[in-house]
Design a protein around this motif. Structure first.
Motif, PDB file in Angstrom:
ATOM      1  N   ILE A 190       0.820  -1.217   0.000  1.00 35.93           N
ATOM      2  CA  ILE A 190       0.000   0.000   0.000  1.00 35.93           C
ATOM      3  C   ILE A 190       0.854   1.268   0.000  1.00 35.93           C
ATOM      4  CG2 ILE A 190      -1.960  -1.140   1.084  1.00 35.93           C
ATOM      5  CD1 ILE A 190      -1.213   0.135   3.711  1.00 35.93           C
ATOM      6  N   ASN A 191       2.134   1.134   0.365  1.00 34.05           N
ATOM      7  CA  ASN A 191       3.032   2.287   0.346  1.00 34.05           C
ATOM      8  C   ASN A 191       4.011   2.259  -0.820  1.00 34.05           C
ATOM      9  OD1 ASN A 191       1.996   3.522   2.738  1.00 34.05           O
ATOM     10  ND2 ASN A 191       3.072   1.973   3.941  1.00 34.05           N
ATOM     11  N   SER A 192       3.923   1.237  -1.667  1.00 34.21           N
ATOM     12  CA  SER A 192       4.728   1.128  -2.890  1.00 34.21           C
ATOM     13  C   SER A 192       6.224   1.280  -2.617  1.00 34.21           C
ATOM     14  CB  SER A 192       4.282   2.175  -3.915  1.00 34.21           C
ATOM     15  OG  SER A 192       2.936   1.999  -4.265  1.00 34.21           O
ATOM     16  N   LEU A 193       6.736   0.441  -1.722  1.00 32.30           N
ATOM     17  CA  LEU A 193       8.154   0.496  -1.384  1.00 32.30           C
ATOM     18  C   LEU A 193       8.681  -0.884  -1.003  1.00 32.30           C
ATOM     19  CD1 LEU A 193       7.676   0.318   1.885  1.00 32.30           C
ATOM     20  CD2 LEU A 193       7.628   2.798   1.760  1.00 32.30           C
ATOM     21  N   TYR A 194       9.992  -0.996  -0.953  1.00 36.80           N
ATOM     22  CA  TYR A 194      10.638  -2.210  -0.473  1.00 36.80           C
ATOM     23  C   TYR A 194      10.678  -2.195   1.053  1.00 36.80           C
ATOM     24  CZ  TYR A 194      12.690  -3.674  -5.003  1.00 36.80           C
ATOM     25  OH  TYR A 194      12.900  -4.120  -6.289  1.00 36.80           O
ATOM     26  N   VAL A 195      10.638  -3.377   1.649  1.00 38.40           N
ATOM     27  CA  VAL A 195      10.827  -3.538   3.088  1.00 38.40           C
ATOM     28  C   VAL A 195      11.881  -4.615   3.319  1.00 38.40           C
ATOM     29  CG1 VAL A 195       9.795  -4.379   5.230  1.00 38.40           C
ATOM     30  CG2 VAL A 195       8.518  -2.786   3.781  1.00 38.40           C
ATOM     31  N   LEU A 196      12.915  -4.269   4.060  1.00 40.70           N
ATOM     32  CA  LEU A 196      13.902  -5.256   4.496  1.00 40.70           C
ATOM     33  C   LEU A 196      13.748  -5.432   5.992  1.00 40.70           C
ATOM     34  CD1 LEU A 196      16.374  -7.065   3.747  1.00 40.70           C
ATOM     35  CD2 LEU A 196      17.804  -5.155   4.507  1.00 40.70           C
ATOM     36  N   ARG A 197      13.255  -6.599   6.386  1.00 42.86           N
ATOM     37  CA  ARG A 197      13.090  -6.915   7.802  1.00 42.86           C
ATOM     38  C   ARG A 197      14.267  -7.812   8.222  1.00 42.86           C
ATOM     39  NH1 ARG A 197       9.735 -11.069  10.365  1.00 42.86           N
ATOM     40  NH2 ARG A 197      10.071 -10.906  12.614  1.00 42.86           N
ATOM     41  N   VAL A 198      15.009  -7.384   9.251  1.00 47.93           N
ATOM     42  CA  VAL A 198      16.190  -8.115   9.701  1.00 47.93           C
ATOM     43  C   VAL A 198      15.956  -8.555  11.143  1.00 47.93           C
ATOM     44  CG1 VAL A 198      18.696  -8.075   9.925  1.00 47.93           C
ATOM     45  CG2 VAL A 198      17.579  -6.629   8.212  1.00 47.93           C
ATOM     46  N   ASN A 199      15.734  -9.827  11.334  1.00 46.90           N
ATOM     47  CA  ASN A 199      15.416 -10.358  12.659  1.00 46.90           C
ATOM     48  C   ASN A 199      16.648 -11.006  13.292  1.00 46.90           C
ATOM     49  OD1 ASN A 199      13.614 -10.786  14.783  1.00 46.90           O
ATOM     50  ND2 ASN A 199      13.026 -12.805  14.048  1.00 46.90           N
ATOM     51  N   ARG A 200      16.753 -10.878  14.592  1.00 45.18           N
ATOM     52  CA  ARG A 200      17.865 -11.524  15.298  1.00 45.18           C
ATOM     53  C   ARG A 200      17.551 -13.011  15.482  1.00 45.18           C
ATOM     54  NH1 ARG A 200      18.355 -12.546  20.924  1.00 45.18           N
ATOM     55  NH2 ARG A 200      20.397 -11.555  21.013  1.00 45.18           N
ATOM     56  N   ILE A 201      18.552 -13.781  15.884  1.00 45.28           N
ATOM     57  CA  ILE A 201      18.381 -15.175  16.272  1.00 45.28           C
ATOM     58  C   ILE A 201      18.912 -15.332  17.696  1.00 45.28           C
ATOM     59  CG2 ILE A 201      18.446 -16.112  13.939  1.00 45.28           C
ATOM     60  CD1 ILE A 201      21.406 -16.855  14.489  1.00 45.28           C
ATOM     61  N   GLY A 202      18.792 -16.541  18.217  1.00 47.75           N
ATOM     62  CA  GLY A 202      19.236 -16.802  19.578  1.00 47.75           C
ATOM     63  C   GLY A 202      18.054 -17.128  20.464  1.00 47.75           C
ATOM     64  N   SER A 203      18.300 -17.271  21.761  1.00 45.73           N
ATOM     65  CA  SER A 203      17.232 -17.642  22.692  1.00 45.73           C
ATOM     66  C   SER A 203      17.505 -17.039  24.069  1.00 45.73           C
ATOM     67  CB  SER A 203      17.112 -19.161  22.801  1.00 45.73           C
ATOM     68  OG  SER A 203      18.324 -19.715  23.303  1.00 45.73           O
ATOM     69  N   THR A 229      14.479 -14.796   1.472  1.00 45.37           N
ATOM     70  CA  THR A 229      14.351 -14.986   2.915  1.00 45.37           C
ATOM     71  C   THR A 229      15.427 -15.936   3.430  1.00 45.37           C
ATOM     72  OG1 THR A 229      12.807 -15.599   4.676  1.00 45.37           O
ATOM     73  CG2 THR A 229      12.736 -16.912   2.660  1.00 45.37           C
ATOM     74  N   LEU A 230      15.768 -15.792   4.703  1.00 45.84           N
ATOM     75  CA  LEU A 230      16.671 -16.708   5.385  1.00 45.84           C
ATOM     76  C   LEU A 230      15.855 -17.629   6.280  1.00 45.84           C
ATOM     77  CD1 LEU A 230      19.536 -14.259   6.513  1.00 45.84           C
ATOM     78  CD2 LEU A 230      19.458 -15.697   4.464  1.00 45.84           C
ATOM     79  N   ASP A 231      16.480 -18.715   6.742  1.00 46.48           N
ATOM     80  CA  ASP A 231      15.811 -19.609   7.685  1.00 46.48           C
ATOM     81  C   ASP A 231      16.131 -19.148   9.109  1.00 46.48           C
ATOM     82  OD1 ASP A 231      18.435 -20.466   8.105  1.00 46.48           O
ATOM     83  OD2 ASP A 231      18.183 -22.290   6.908  1.00 46.48           O
ATOM     84  N   SER A 232      16.264 -20.049  10.038  1.00 41.24           N
ATOM     85  CA  SER A 232      16.472 -19.680  11.440  1.00 41.24           C
ATOM     86  C   SER A 232      17.940 -19.720  11.861  1.00 41.24           C
ATOM     87  CB  SER A 232      15.659 -20.611  12.344  1.00 41.24           C
ATOM     88  OG  SER A 232      16.075 -21.956  12.159  1.00 41.24           O
ATOM     89  N   ASN A 233      18.851 -19.887  10.913  1.00 43.63           N
ATOM     90  CA  ASN A 233      20.272 -20.011  11.240  1.00 43.63           C
ATOM     91  C   ASN A 233      21.020 -18.701  11.041  1.00 43.63           C
ATOM     92  OD1 ASN A 233      20.150 -22.879  11.728  1.00 43.63           O
ATOM     93  ND2 ASN A 233      19.964 -23.146   9.511  1.00 43.63           N
ATOM     94  N   GLU A 234      22.179 -18.584  11.664  1.00 41.30           N
ATOM     95  CA  GLU A 234      23.037 -17.432  11.439  1.00 41.30           C
ATOM     96  C   GLU A 234      23.429 -17.382   9.968  1.00 41.30           C
ATOM     97  OE1 GLU A 234      27.547 -16.121  12.630  1.00 41.30           O
ATOM     98  OE2 GLU A 234      26.228 -16.730  14.288  1.00 41.30           O
TER      99      GLU A 234
END
Length: 265
Positions: A190-203, A229-234
């Motif tokens: 709806i905003n006509s842009l790219y989104v890069l979401r960078v999530n941390r890993i660990g517990s 997309t990446l999976d759950s690994n570093e």
């Protein structure tokens, strides 16, 4: 234009791993590198048990390193950072460029019983919302912290800056994958842009509950589809930002055009 996302847990005091990743990103042609939340610093639940001087030492050590690496590898590095100033603690995001460093305090902080950043950090709320912005190679970047994706005034400010790509460092857990995906796919479209979401890993183990930071860092294109997309690994994600794809989205859907015609952005 290539950008890199580093999917990491909290980094050790040594900067060797960080330097290696940044060197690899640069050698792969990336101009912008983004790290997740609580990667330069310990996770929030650990942070609240640390002495302020230790938090300050940890942050200054990483800031000094990133300022040096940004110059060495000619990179723009975006990363959340905890700042200690005048005995107060602030949650911020930093933009390390080859020539300067810019900081922006987070606008909205989590205030839930099990995760209460608002009570811990000294960020001062304001009725005037702003976001961290920078431009590079003809693209306009905006940076917001993960929790801020939920608030419309933040996205209005992003639109006002004619943003092409939003960089979102996050620390998401408790099986929130699908909710995040749907929110950000919609925001990108709806905003006509790219989104890069960078999530941390660990517990983190907390009073019988297990906090799992699941990763799944990804790029969403302006049509609202997850491209990479990446999976759950570093790991490190190298993504390509296509200006032509942006312009085609603007031309096809005209969402921004409608808003500009009515002087709403």
């Amino acid at each position: 234009m290539k950008i890199a996302a580093l999917q990491l847990p909290t980094l050790p005091l040594s900067n060797k791993k960080l330097r290696d990743y940044l060197q690899k990103a640069s050698s792969n042609g990336a101009k912008v590198v983004v790290l997740g939340e609580y990667v330069l610093n310990n996770f929030f639940k650990e942070l609240v048990t640390m002495q302020k001087n230790m938090i300050d030492i940890q942050s200054k050590h990483k800031i000094e390193a990133l300022e040096s690496f940004a110059k060495e590898f000619d990179l723009h590095i975006v990363a959340p950072i905890v700042i200690v100033n005048n005995n107060k603690i602030y949650k911020a995001v930093a933009h390390f460029s080859p020539t300067e460093t810019t900081y922006k305090n987070q606008e909205f902080l989590i205030n839930y019983n099990h995760w209460d950043e608002e009570s811990f950090f000294d960020n001062e709320p304001s009725s005037e919302i702003s976001v961290l912005n920078f431009s590079l190679n003809g693209l306009n970047f905006a940076v917001i912290n993960g929790f801020e994706i939920h608030f419309d005034p933040v996205w209005i400010e992003i639109l006002k800056k004619d943003t092409d790509i939003v960089l979102i460092p996050s620390a998401s857990t408790f099986g929130s994958n699908q909710r995040w995906n749907e929110i950000l796919k919609t925001r990108a479209f709806i905003n006509s842009l790219y989104v890069l979401r960078v999530n941390r890993i660990g517990s983190y183990q907390d009073e019988g509950s297990f906090w799992n930071f699941y990763g799944e860092t990804y790029l969403i294109n302006p049509d609202g589809f997850i491209e990479e997309t990446l999976d759950s690994n570093e790991d490190m994600l190298i993504a390509e930002i296509d200006i032509r794809e942006l312009r085609e989205s603007h031309s096809s859907w005209k969402f921004k055009e409608y808003l500009k015609k009515r002087n709403l952005i």
